[in-house]
Enzyme design. Structure first.
Site, mmCIF file in Angstrom:
data_model
loop_
_atom_site.group_PDB
_atom_site.id
_atom_site.type_symbol
_atom_site.label_atom_id
_atom_site.label_comp_id
_atom_site.label_asym_id
_atom_site.label_seq_id
_atom_site.Cartn_x
_atom_site.Cartn_y
_atom_site.Cartn_z
ATOM 1 N N GLY A 210 -16.479 36.464 -21.800
ATOM 2 C CA GLY A 210 -17.172 35.376 -21.112
ATOM 3 C C GLY A 210 -16.206 34.496 -20.364
ATOM 4 N N ASN A 211 -16.695 33.368 -19.900
ATOM 5 C CA ASN A 211 -15.826 32.393 -19.247
ATOM 6 C C ASN A 211 -16.265 30.992 -19.651
ATOM 7 O OD1 ASN A 211 -17.819 31.375 -17.197
ATOM 8 N ND2 ASN A 211 -17.782 33.550 -16.652
ATOM 9 N N ARG A 212 -15.516 29.991 -19.206
ATOM 10 C CA ARG A 212 -15.735 28.645 -19.731
ATOM 11 C C ARG A 212 -16.732 27.826 -18.917
ATOM 12 N NH1 ARG A 212 -10.097 27.073 -19.391
ATOM 13 N NH2 ARG A 212 -10.987 24.995 -19.286
#
Ligand code: C5P
Length: 397
Positions: A210-212
């Protein structure tokens, strides 16, 4: 910023146990820049005093029709005439009946008749009273006359029983107020698809890549589009944010799911604003069992495949496509390349490290004609408002 800035709101609080929530409602409206005049009915005064409301709104709290008239205040007539929106929260079964019939026994109902402003009603009462045919018929009458009814919600009621009849939360009522005030805005009659948040690409049943991204930017854009009168579909990755009132939200996890949802949603839409942080790659295969360290040893290599580019792959005649570019270097150059390669009408470029997770954002608008507008650092809600203003101009042109 919010469409509530500068709006004149008449908030009628009637005699229900939910009246205490309307103190918070008044506060939220004031915080978003509205001028709020409160009318507290006699019955409401059994639950609530005027002092707190006066302090929150910095305005007198009204009660009787026969309060002293001053040079510039003609009582209920001034109150009714000057308001942009009339909110009745909580609205008891009694006030709903009075409003439906056009009765005017007190300050609130008299001001309502002296007003041409839209009416927003947040009923709160016991389940049986809410379901009573008289109540339903009165609500129907008010709806037919253009009033918006928000709630009531299901849950625990004053009697201790579960049922339908809880007043909607103040944040929901504020959202409904924004939708009403925005209905004649620059995007009136337009359909806008907004994507927000990051995607999650599953590795196994418990892990993902995922990413932030928090979704804040996209949610702010969706809210601003509603403030401008648009019908909004919000295609969202996982986030803890509340859905803006009035948006149709479609939840997705992966880039492929997002692509399916967006492809469907842009049918008949005027604009797509792709602010989601879409994963460029996903695991080639999702393991059906949790990956075990004991089977792998010291290193783990992942076999990844590219995800489809969503915004590049969609489109129809007249669809305006707006992309985001989160970069860590050469912002404008990368944005110009994306503009060309993905066939976009505007790229909103920002510094990835500064933007992700932050309340504020400094963006640069990069246009196909070579124009570059560097905007100052500001709250994401203000960035959203500016982007929506530009969308209005694009549609008008
Ligand atoms: O990831 P990239 O920097 O290329 O993203 C630029 C724009 O393209 C963003 O608006 C993003 O939401 C969109 N995008 C997309 N599909 C992808 C990757 C990015 O629509 N697979």
């Amino acid at each position: 910023m919010s469409i509530l800035r500068g709006a004149r709101i008449l908030l009628g609080i009637t005699g229900g146990v939910a009246a205490h929530k309307s103190v918070d409602l008044a506060s939220k409206l004031v915080q978003q820049g509205a001028t709020v005049d409160v009318v507290l009915t006699d019955a409401a005064r059994n639950f609530l005093g005027p002092a707190g409301l006066q302090a929150i709104t910095r305005r007198p709290v009204y009660g009787s029709v026969f309060e002293p008239w001053t040079a510039d205040f003609a009582g209920h007539i001034t109150l009714g005439e000057e308001s942009d929106l009339l909110i009745v929260a909580p609205a008891t079964v009694n006030v709903v009946a009075e409003l439906a019939l056009g009765l005017a026994p007190d300050m609130l109902t008299t001001a309502a008749l002296a007003s041409t402003a839209p009416l927003l009603i947040a009923p709160a009462m016991e389940d049986t009273m809410f379901r009573h045919p008289a109540m339903q018929q009165n609500l129907e009458t008010l709806r037919a006359r253009g009033a918006m009814v928000v709630g009531p919600e299901s849950g625990r009621l004053a009697s201790g029983e579960q049922g339908i009849g809880r007043m909607s939360e103040p944040a929901t009522i504020v959202g409904a107020a924004r939708k009403i005030l925005g209905r004649n805005g620059i995007l009136q009659g337009r359909r806008i698809v907004v994507t927000a948040g990051g995607t999650r690409e599953a590795l196994d049943p418990v892990r993902y890549l995922g990413n932030r991204s928090t979704g804040l930017m996209g949610y702010a854009i969706a809210q601003s589009a509603i403030d401008a009168g648009a019908a909004v579909t919000l295609v969202s990755g996982p986030t803890s944010l509340d859905t803006p009132y009035g948006a149709e939200r479609i939840d997705v996890q992966t880039a492929v799911e997002m692509k399916e949802a967006v492809t469907e949603a842009v049918n008949g839409a005027d604009v797509i604003i792709m602010s989601a942080a879409v994963a460029d790659y996903r695991p080639n295969a999702v393991r059906s069992e949790k990956i075990k360290k004991s089977e792998l040893g010291a290193t783990l290599s992942l076999d990844l495949v590219t995800n489809p580019d969503i915004i590049a792959s969609i489109g129809h005649d007249g669809l305006i496509k707006i992309g985001f570019a989160a970069e860590t270097s050469n912002l404008v150059e990368h944005a110009q390349r994306k503009l060309r390669e993905k066939g976009l009408h505007l790229v909103v470029a920002n510094n990835a490290e500064q933007a992700i997770g932050s309340r504020d954002n400094q963006v640069t608008l990069v246009w196909p004609n070579g124009d570059v507008d560097q905007l100052p650092l500001m709250p994401k809600s203000d960035v959203a408002e500016l982007v929506i203003e530009r969308v209005g101009t694009l549609l008008a042109g």
